[in-house]
Design an enzyme around this catalytic site. Structure first.
Site, PDB file in Angstrom:
ATOM      1  CG  HIS A 124      -6.466   2.589   6.090  1.00  0.00           C
ATOM      2  ND1 HIS A 124      -6.612   1.309   5.606  1.00  0.00           N
ATOM      3  CD2 HIS A 124      -7.668   2.921   6.620  1.00  0.00           C
ATOM      4  CE1 HIS A 124      -7.846   0.888   5.838  1.00  0.00           C
ATOM      5  NE2 HIS A 124      -8.516   1.842   6.447  1.00  0.00           N
TER       6      HIS A 124
ATOM      7  NE  ARG B   7      -1.803   1.978   3.428  1.00  0.00           N
ATOM      8  CZ  ARG B   7      -1.735   1.989   4.766  1.00  0.00           C
ATOM      9  NH1 ARG B   7      -2.434   1.125   5.481  1.00  0.00           N
ATOM     10  NH2 ARG B   7      -0.949   2.848   5.388  1.00  0.00           N
TER      11      ARG B   7
ATOM     12  CE1 TYR C 148       0.768   3.090   8.766  1.00  0.00           C
ATOM     13  CE2 TYR C 148      -0.566   4.683   9.974  1.00  0.00           C
ATOM     14  CZ  TYR C 148      -0.342   3.909   8.847  1.00  0.00           C
ATOM     15  OH  TYR C 148      -1.229   3.971   7.800  1.00  0.00           O
TER      16      TYR C 148
HETATM   17  C1  LIG Z   1     -14.828  -5.602  11.226  1.00  0.00           C
HETATM   18  C2  LIG Z   1     -14.033  -4.365  11.018  1.00  0.00           C
HETATM   19  N1  LIG Z   1     -13.169  -3.988  11.974  1.00  0.00           N
HETATM   20  C3  LIG Z   1     -12.457  -2.855  11.842  1.00  0.00           C
HETATM   21  C4  LIG Z   1     -12.573  -2.071  10.731  1.00  0.00           C
HETATM   22  C5  LIG Z   1     -11.746  -0.784  10.589  1.00  0.00           C
HETATM   23  N2  LIG Z   1     -10.792  -0.983   9.499  1.00  0.00           N
HETATM   24  C6  LIG Z   1     -11.081  -0.557   8.256  1.00  0.00           C
HETATM   25  S1  LIG Z   1      -9.935  -1.048   7.165  1.00  0.00           S
HETATM   26  C7  LIG Z   1      -9.007  -1.775   8.340  1.00  0.00           C
HETATM   27  C8  LIG Z   1      -7.749  -2.465   7.955  1.00  0.00           C
HETATM   28  C9  LIG Z   1      -7.980  -3.491   6.886  1.00  0.00           C
HETATM   29  O1  LIG Z   1      -6.771  -4.046   6.484  1.00  0.00           O
HETATM   30  P1  LIG Z   1      -6.676  -5.048   5.271  1.00  0.00           P
HETATM   31  O2  LIG Z   1      -7.676  -6.145   5.437  1.00  0.00           O
HETATM   32  O3  LIG Z   1      -5.262  -5.460   5.159  1.00  0.00           O
HETATM   33  O4  LIG Z   1      -7.143  -4.240   4.004  1.00  0.00           O
HETATM   34  P2  LIG Z   1      -6.454  -2.914   3.393  1.00  0.00           P
HETATM   35  O5  LIG Z   1      -7.116  -1.749   4.072  1.00  0.00           O
HETATM   36  O6  LIG Z   1      -5.005  -2.992   3.647  1.00  0.00           O
HETATM   37  O7  LIG Z   1      -6.798  -2.947   1.948  1.00  0.00           O
HETATM   38  C10 LIG Z   1      -9.606  -1.636   9.580  1.00  0.00           C
HETATM   39  C11 LIG Z   1      -9.043  -2.138  10.848  1.00  0.00           C
HETATM   40  C12 LIG Z   1     -13.493  -2.499   9.766  1.00  0.00           C
HETATM   41  N3  LIG Z   1     -13.710  -1.797   8.660  1.00  0.00           N
HETATM   42  N4  LIG Z   1     -14.195  -3.642   9.933  1.00  0.00           N
END
Ligand SMILES: Cc1ncc(C[n+]2csc(CCOP(=O)(O)OP(=O)(O)O)c2C)c(N)n1
Ligand SMILES: Cc1ncc(C[n+]2csc(CCOP(=O)(O)OP(=O)(O)O)c2C)c(N)n1
Ligand SMILES: [Mg+2]
Ligand SMILES: [Mg+2]
Lengths: 323, 339, 323, 339
Positions: free
Chosen positions: B240, B236, B249
């Site tokens: 985020h 990425r 971080y």
């Molecule tokens: C069940 C849930 N918990 C927490 C969140 C908050 N949140 C949104 S994206 C994220 C990280 C997701 O990481 P990843 O699965 O690696 O996907 P990326 O964002 O890197 O594409 C979090 C913790 C959420 N959307 N859903």
């Protein structure tokens, strides 16, 4: 006419739904070969095959999650959650998806989640819960809880044939309750309460397992000279406010009863609504009866925890004596 | 990257060029959306900068009759499926929860709640199988998603029911601020074995590697050989989302090695080395991307504000209860008070 | 005295709790290095180390599940759920264990689950939910929802120092709300509402983010000559019925407001309770205001979905005009 | 089974005999509880017939300062930890949700909700590690439990935080009516690898194999080498619980091969072959088991019905709110109405 139990009426409802529409699928833990821990799905796998009636792995969130996927694919999913207390692992799927997916996709979401619920069966922990308020509070769901065999059949057929998700609560302590009837009865629209017994002095509002208890209390009250009207809600969401208000306009008094703890339970909605919509008709405060505000107790104490006919009678007397 | 004849084998020069084209276009859309967010036109934007190869390679590898079940970062995939990017931005502008018809594009809605779409994909694929259809489902999620219970339950169901589904993890090595090593014990790809199906770890910045892994997984699924898991290792490059500040971080030095592995640049270099891309083509693709960006911006700005009552009430139930319709009416009355 | 925001008061509450008791642990998604998506845990990992303030994998059920294990081991667990809409995957752990484990084990269960909740922040789906009624209905939990910085600090310290599980709802749209105060303020007992503004004509009951809105409405009403009393519940479970009833005995009228949908929401409990306990004092039906009974809408429509000062004023007027 | 010197090596003849003794005693308790259920003294009973080797071997392998986090079928383990079986039956009689002090026996309460105890065990173990304690946690669950999301989330946490925990799956091949092949895609033991720690599949009917696998996993955990997963393959010889009717889904012929692999009989034969068990010892163990059963029965029948108000209200909060105490009072008043 013959005497049909509530359990058998549901079995027949599932059977007729499976026969009526090849898109109907029944699945869950132990619903296939075993026919369900309550035997509600007994014989269905044998008659409709393993593709349409199937056992799943032990994972409630996925059971509901695949129901969403199957519904999006065009199936009518009828998952079973084995006991009330095991619906919580699926809460995320239900609240974030079952309730909201139509909103986000514009697609129909024909899912009927069957949940045997309630106590009074002498079970161990997690097998006697009444979680209906959680779902009634969740916008996007329809929530029903029949009390007698014909309604169970009629509501189930409507739920399965409909395009919206329904949480279908089955009063497991009443699976053996009988009614004289000829199946099939016509599908019953959701959202209509019924006057289970007419009366003039107090309205007792109940649903699911407590309807029978309320009727017994009404019987006893009648012997004491108090005329109790019993309303069986049948559907919690949508709620048939009109039938409720009509009754209270007549009796001027109301008691609402369920097994779930009183605090923030479904009775709060009924009481708040009646206290509002029938404000000028009420001659006594609406009394709420329910389980104590403690975790469901060990089974030896469940009779003390749950409302019974005596407590309903006391509430009726209190209501009548008021003011 | 010059030694990639095998993966490229099945693809015509035109198709190879089109992969490049798609990557350039979706990157441009990503950049434009970020600008639009900064200008206050969007409430939020989740960049996918750096993940173009995975998104394009995987989408193109699926047949047009196949289905895609995305997470929220798959804007590029949705574009490859032909969904209008300007319309889609309505989601990030707060106008609608579902800006496209999932059936028309065979692309389900974005799912914000991490990993919860994975069982949907499996259920959908089980349905395909029950119907005897040859359709396959591509289910996409992030590295963080693999920590959720739903992910596991869905993997197991897929294995037990031999669902025709391809699981694609866009392992971009971050879940907001949490790096992979604090997120994931063991290896994502290796977990597949525990579910009795194949798992591979591939270079997610190599569009041809992604294409070929997804294509062969989809073929297996189509032949009734069950699910597969593909872990596409990528990075990425951005924050985020626009609400995030990665400098809190992440070090610049963390990024550096990945900057030199840019999926578009490396692929362009290879195309050039094979004489599959010349300056003129590159320019015209850039121009096309520019045109797309302008159209997208225009479309977004012209998106009508839907009617409030319709937006709030009309997609809740297919068969709305009478009491609900009454609430809708009451709501409409508050909007335009009767004199 | 200095102006402290609600967010900073919570940060300070966590900091002081970590300093006061080495058994306190703060954990959750992104709470460590990043300091939380709302920066509420900013600086805590730096100052208390990675053992006591740590990032977890992305798995809410396990976050709460390990909190139970840590609490049983003797720690005081302070997990964060990143957003209201992501508490549902942990529902099973909360309902079946956090709420019930003391009952089953006899052991203390010091867990404070922090949850930023509510809408009005222009967010996408699942980031603006108000799930408090689910937890208020769950026997065995304590549920608080402060509205101002000093209460947030005081309630948080009490929650963390206590031996019972607490769901601590933080009104995220009010993280920047300021109050003149000197920290630390003394810990505040749970279960005590406060009269946020005195008035005589109508009681408006609110909690969390809606308290500020209610106060604004009261201000406007005062200008129109209507004296509104505003009650800030602070704690939903236990509920301070006495303060509520005392107020209504004075004003004879009540409006209850929250962001969650009205149907079976926490307002139902308040309305049912007031309609019962203050039956003879009420001169108008208790009015409930809340979100519409639909899924939380796209953000452009949230202002239409949520109650605002205008809707509160209208309800106040309606209540005053009644009868 | 005669060639088991290695596993037996570390154990004295006395200890080897004691494993037998414990298996005989817990089997007798299981049988007695089933009778009591049939006589209406218990609301429910969940037999563990056939799983004695796993329960005894694993419990004995842990140090007395270690902790055990059970599911609901671990009555035998609880007995090995010294919890009074008659008292424990209060749970199945519906008298109490928690018949023992979890701290005293370092044995957490039964958990009915499948797999939900697994994260508790991991959290507890994380706590041990944070304290620098040498205590280790043994977490027990069934084969069905591995399908739940909580199981996976806990595995991943254990790996990420290197928690000192031993995961023991009592794979008895059934989850109520669902056989392993419809429950589990892939292999349970192999899943450990996906989480970056060791997983082994062992003969759960061989008490020494269980002892040795659990002992070495616990040792590793104690040395700071993190978690392990042990899949002990055994068989549920009885019904799921007294409420179940396995004839509806299981053939007698399914059971047959396992009858000949009875964990107690095979171990007894081996002990005899090593001259570690003679007729007199066997008889006296049987007599001890009989005495235990009688005491258990007597204890159960004498269990007092706890006070209702205390049972319902006194273990809900450590710091009960005033309103709650009032509800308790009101409840007591309904029990003994004031004249
Ligand atoms: C069940 C849930 N918990 C927490 C969140 C908050 N949140 C949104 S994206 C994220 C990280 C997701 O990481 P990843 O699965 O690696 O996907 P990326 O964002 O890197 O594409 C979090 C913790 C959420 N959307 N859903
Ligand atoms: C979350 C949850 N879902 C369903 C049940 C009902 N149930 C009780 S035991 C059981 C099967 C468990 O199988 P397994 O984990 O293999 O343990 P075993 O009973 O074989 O020891 C089921 C489905 C439950 N207790 N908890
Ligand atoms: Mg990621
Ligand atoms: Mg099993």
């Amino acid at each position: 006419m013959s005497a049909v139990t509530l359990g058998k009426a549901i079995t027949q409802g599932l059977r007729d739904a499976l026969a009526a529409d090849a898109k109907v699928l029944v699945f869950g833990e132990d619903v296939g070969r075993l026919g369900g821990v309550f035997r509600i799905t007994d014989g269905l796998q044998r008659d409709f095959g393993e593709d349409r009636v199937f056992d799943t792995p032990l994972a409630e969130s996925a059971i509901i999650g695949i129901a969403v996927g199957l519904a999006l694919r065009g199936f009518r999913a009828v998952p079973e959650i084995q006991f009330d207390g095991f619906i919580y692992p699926a809460f995320e799927q239900i609240v974030s998806h079952v309730a909201k997916y139509e909103n986000r996709s514009g697609l129909p979401l024909p899912i009927t989640i069957r949940v045997p619920f309630g106590g009074n069966i002498g079970a161990i922990e997690h097998h006697s819960e009444s979680p209906e308020a959680y779902f009634a509070h969740t916008a996007g769901l329809k929530v029903v809880a029949p009390a007698r065999p014909s309604d169970a059949y009629g509501l189930l057929r409507t739920a399965i044939a409909g395009d919206d998700p329904v949480i279908f609560f089955e009063p497991k302590a009443r699976y053996y309750l009988k009614e004289e009837m000829d199946l099939p009865v016509p599908p019953l629209p959701l959202g209509r309460a019924r006057v289970a017994r007419e009366g003039t002095a107090v309205t007792v509002v109940a649903y699911g397992p407590m309807v029978e208890t309320a009727l017994r209390a009404a019987e006893a009250a009648a012997e004491e000279g108090t005329s109790v009207e019993v309303i069986d809600l049948r559907s919690l969401a949508p709620l048939d406010v009109e039938t409720l208000v009509t009754s209270v306009r007549k009796t001027h008094r109301a008691v609402v009863v369920h097994e779930a703890p009183v605090f923030c339970g479904f009775g709060a909605e009924v009481a708040a609504r009646l206290s509002h919509d029938a404000f000028d008709s009420l001659e006594a405060p609406v009394i709420r009866l329910g389980g104590l505000n403690v975790p469901y107790p060990p089974s030896r104490f469940e009779k003390l925890y749950l409302p019974d006919a005596d407590r309903i009678l006391q509430a009726v007397d209190e209501s009548v004596a008021y003011g | 990257m010059a030694e990639k004849p095998l993966a490229a084998d099945g693809l015509s020069p035109q198709q190879l060029l089109d992969l490049y084209r798609k990557m350039v276009i979706i990157r441009r859309a990503d950049q434009e959306a970020l600008n639009l967010q900064r200008q206050g036109e969007l409430g939020l934007w989740g960049q996918f900068l750096g993940q173009e190869a995975t998104q394009v390679g995987a989408t193109v590898a699926m047949e047009s009759t196949d289905w895609i079940v995305p997470s929220y970062r798959e804007f590029g995939m949705a574009m490859c499926r032909g969904i209008d990017p300007g319309e889609m931005l309505g989601y990030f502008r707060g106008l609608t929860h579902g800006p496209w018809d999932p059936r028309r594009y065979r692309f389900l809605p974005f799912t914000i709640s991490v990993a919860t779409q994975v069982p949907h994909a499996v259920g959908f694929a089980m349905g395909c199988r029950l119907e005897g259809s040859r359709e396959v489902v591509l289910c996409v999620f992030g590295d963080g998603a693999t920590s959720e219970g739903d992910w596991h339950e869905a993997m197991n169901f897929a294995g037990v029911f031999q669902a025709p589904v391809v699981f694609l993890c866009q392992n971009n090595q971050w879940a907001i601020s949490v790096p992979l090593r604090r997120q994931t014990a063991g290896s994502i790809a290796e977990r597949a074995q525990g579910y009795g199906f194949a798992g591979v770890r591939i270079d997610g910045n190599d569009v041809l590697a992604v294409f070929s892994a997804v294509r062969s997984a989809a073929d297996r699924a189509r032949r009734g050989e069950g699910p597969s898991l593909i872990e596409a290792v990528t990075y990425r490059m951005g924050a985020h989302t626009s609400a995030d500040d990665p400098t809190r971080y992440r070090l610049d030095s963390d990024l550096a090695p990945w900057s030199s592995r840019d999926p578009i640049e490396t692929y362009a270099a290879w195309l050039r080395s094979q004489a599959l891309l010349d300056e003129g083509q590159a320019d015209s693709i850039d121009a096309e991307a520019e045109g797309m960006a302008e159209a997208m911006r225009g479309k977004l700005r012209r998106l009508p504000l839907p009617s409030p009552a319709a937006s709030l009430f009309d997609r809740v139930y297919h068969d709305p209860p009478a009491s609900f319709l009454k609430e809708r009416e009451e709501f409409e009355a508050t909007l335009e008070p009767v004199e």
